[in-house]
Scaffold this active site. Structure first.
Site, PDB file in Angstrom:
ATOM      1  N   PRO A   9     -12.108  39.210  27.908  1.00 20.65           N
ATOM      2  CA  PRO A   9     -12.886  38.074  27.425  1.00 20.65           C
ATOM      3  C   PRO A   9     -12.807  37.846  25.918  1.00 20.65           C
ATOM      4  CG  PRO A   9     -14.166  39.366  28.970  1.00 20.65           C
ATOM      5  CD  PRO A   9     -12.878  40.096  28.776  1.00 20.65           C
ATOM      6  N   ASN A  10     -12.660  36.590  25.573  1.00 24.16           N
ATOM      7  CA  ASN A  10     -12.710  36.086  24.187  1.00 24.16           C
ATOM      8  C   ASN A  10     -11.480  36.403  23.339  1.00 24.16           C
ATOM      9  OD1 ASN A  10     -15.337  34.908  24.506  1.00 24.16           O
ATOM     10  ND2 ASN A  10     -16.145  36.986  24.498  1.00 24.16           N
ATOM     11  N   ARG A  17     -11.529  33.355  15.882  1.00 27.01           N
ATOM     12  CA  ARG A  17     -12.730  34.162  16.028  1.00 27.01           C
ATOM     13  C   ARG A  17     -12.829  35.214  14.920  1.00 27.01           C
ATOM     14  NH1 ARG A  17     -12.958  38.679  20.808  1.00 27.01           N
ATOM     15  NH2 ARG A  17     -15.129  39.210  20.526  1.00 27.01           N
ATOM     16  N   TYR A  22     -11.111  40.516  13.262  1.00 25.84           N
ATOM     17  CA  TYR A  22     -10.014  40.559  14.239  1.00 25.84           C
ATOM     18  C   TYR A  22      -8.658  40.112  13.689  1.00 25.84           C
ATOM     19  CZ  TYR A  22     -13.880  41.226  17.498  1.00 25.84           C
ATOM     20  OH  TYR A  22     -14.982  41.727  18.148  1.00 25.84           O
ATOM     21  N   ASN A  73      -6.749  45.616  26.334  1.00 27.97           N
ATOM     22  CA  ASN A  73      -7.903  45.431  25.458  1.00 27.97           C
ATOM     23  C   ASN A  73      -8.952  44.722  26.314  1.00 27.97           C
ATOM     24  OD1 ASN A  73      -9.877  44.714  23.658  1.00 27.97           O
ATOM     25  ND2 ASN A  73      -8.479  43.959  22.085  1.00 27.97           N
ATOM     26  N   ALA A  76     -15.306  42.906  25.350  1.00 34.83           N
ATOM     27  CA  ALA A  76     -16.660  43.437  25.544  1.00 34.83           C
ATOM     28  C   ALA A  76     -16.813  44.160  26.884  1.00 34.83           C
ATOM     29  CB  ALA A  76     -17.685  42.311  25.427  1.00 34.83           C
ATOM     30  N   HIS A  79     -17.486  47.893  27.114  1.00 30.75           N
ATOM     31  CA  HIS A  79     -18.791  48.520  26.920  1.00 30.75           C
ATOM     32  C   HIS A  79     -19.665  48.523  28.172  1.00 30.75           C
ATOM     33  CE1 HIS A  79     -17.226  48.127  22.953  1.00 30.75           C
ATOM     34  NE2 HIS A  79     -17.344  46.817  22.949  1.00 30.75           N
ATOM     35  N   GLU A  97      -5.896  52.042  26.081  1.00 31.73           N
ATOM     36  CA  GLU A  97      -6.939  51.071  25.702  1.00 31.73           C
ATOM     37  C   GLU A  97      -6.764  50.759  24.214  1.00 31.73           C
ATOM     38  OE1 GLU A  97     -10.844  52.714  26.281  1.00 31.73           O
ATOM     39  OE2 GLU A  97     -11.851  51.062  25.252  1.00 31.73           O
ATOM     40  N   HIS A  99      -8.133  48.399  20.828  1.00 32.86           N
ATOM     41  CA  HIS A  99      -9.094  47.495  20.185  1.00 32.86           C
ATOM     42  C   HIS A  99      -8.572  47.137  18.811  1.00 32.86           C
ATOM     43  CE1 HIS A  99     -12.052  48.137  23.287  1.00 32.86           C
ATOM     44  NE2 HIS A  99     -11.756  49.424  23.221  1.00 32.86           N
ATOM     45  N   ARG A 106     -18.874  49.768  14.080  1.00 29.44           N
ATOM     46  CA  ARG A 106     -19.582  48.491  14.193  1.00 29.44           C
ATOM     47  C   ARG A 106     -20.975  48.713  14.795  1.00 29.44           C
ATOM     48  NH1 ARG A 106     -15.736  44.218  16.865  1.00 29.44           N
ATOM     49  NH2 ARG A 106     -17.366  42.854  16.041  1.00 29.44           N
TER      50      ARG A 106
END
Ligand code: DQA
Length: 148
Positions: A9-10, A17, A22, A73, A76, A79, A97, A99, A106
């Site tokens: 997502p996103n 963004r 990012y 990746n 969210a 989490h 994985e 990121h 963060r």
């Protein structure tokens, strides 16, 4: 050798963004760099992005058979995405994985990945180059390179 690169997502919004976190590359730009880099290393990359956990699971389940490794990746979903975690736990090829940002530097809620315990390893905080690091590692390992 074939590597599936999945983004959650996103991540379709990269380039617009929160660039300070990012970076300014778009997802298609990062995917194009990965394809070029992989070709140089003798591998082929298939890319997929979805904002939906179900679509990600469906795509991975339908396409993993022809793949030698998976770079993901989960955004969210890292989490809290337990359905994605269960789907990934069933996969036999190595998973890395990735990121872009350092999830440990963060908000507190980002510092826990439910995906991390069932993957081979995690690369976090290295920006778009983290995807290339993941590719290089996977390809080197799958090729059995020992550097002796
Ligand atoms: C991310 C980190 C996640 O916490 C966030 O929800 C994302 C992107 C990263 O690449 O840094 O969507 O996975």
């Amino acid at each position: 050798m074939r590597i599936l690169v999945a983004n959650g997502p996103n991540l379709n919004m990269l380039g617009k963004r929160d660039k300070a976190i990012y970076g300014d590359k778009t997802l298609p730009e990062i995917e194009a760099i990965m394809k070029k880099f992989a070709r140089r290393l003798g591998a082929e990359v298939t890319t997929f992005q979805s904002n939906s956990e179900g679509e990600l699971i469906n795509f991975i389940q339908s396409n993993i058979a022809g793949m030698d490794g998976l770079i993901i990746n989960p955004g969210a979903l890292s989490h809290y995405g337990l359905a994605l975690r269960d789907a990934l736990a069933d996969i036999v090829v190595p998973i890395i994985e990735v990121h872009l940002s350092n999830i440990y530097a963060r908000e507190d809620w980002r510092a826990k990945s439910v995906i991390a315990p069932i993957v081979k390893g995690q690369i976090t905080g290295l920006g778009w180059r983290g995807y290339l690091a993941a590719l290089q590692l996977l390809i080197s390992e799958l090729n059995g390179e020992s550097w002796e």
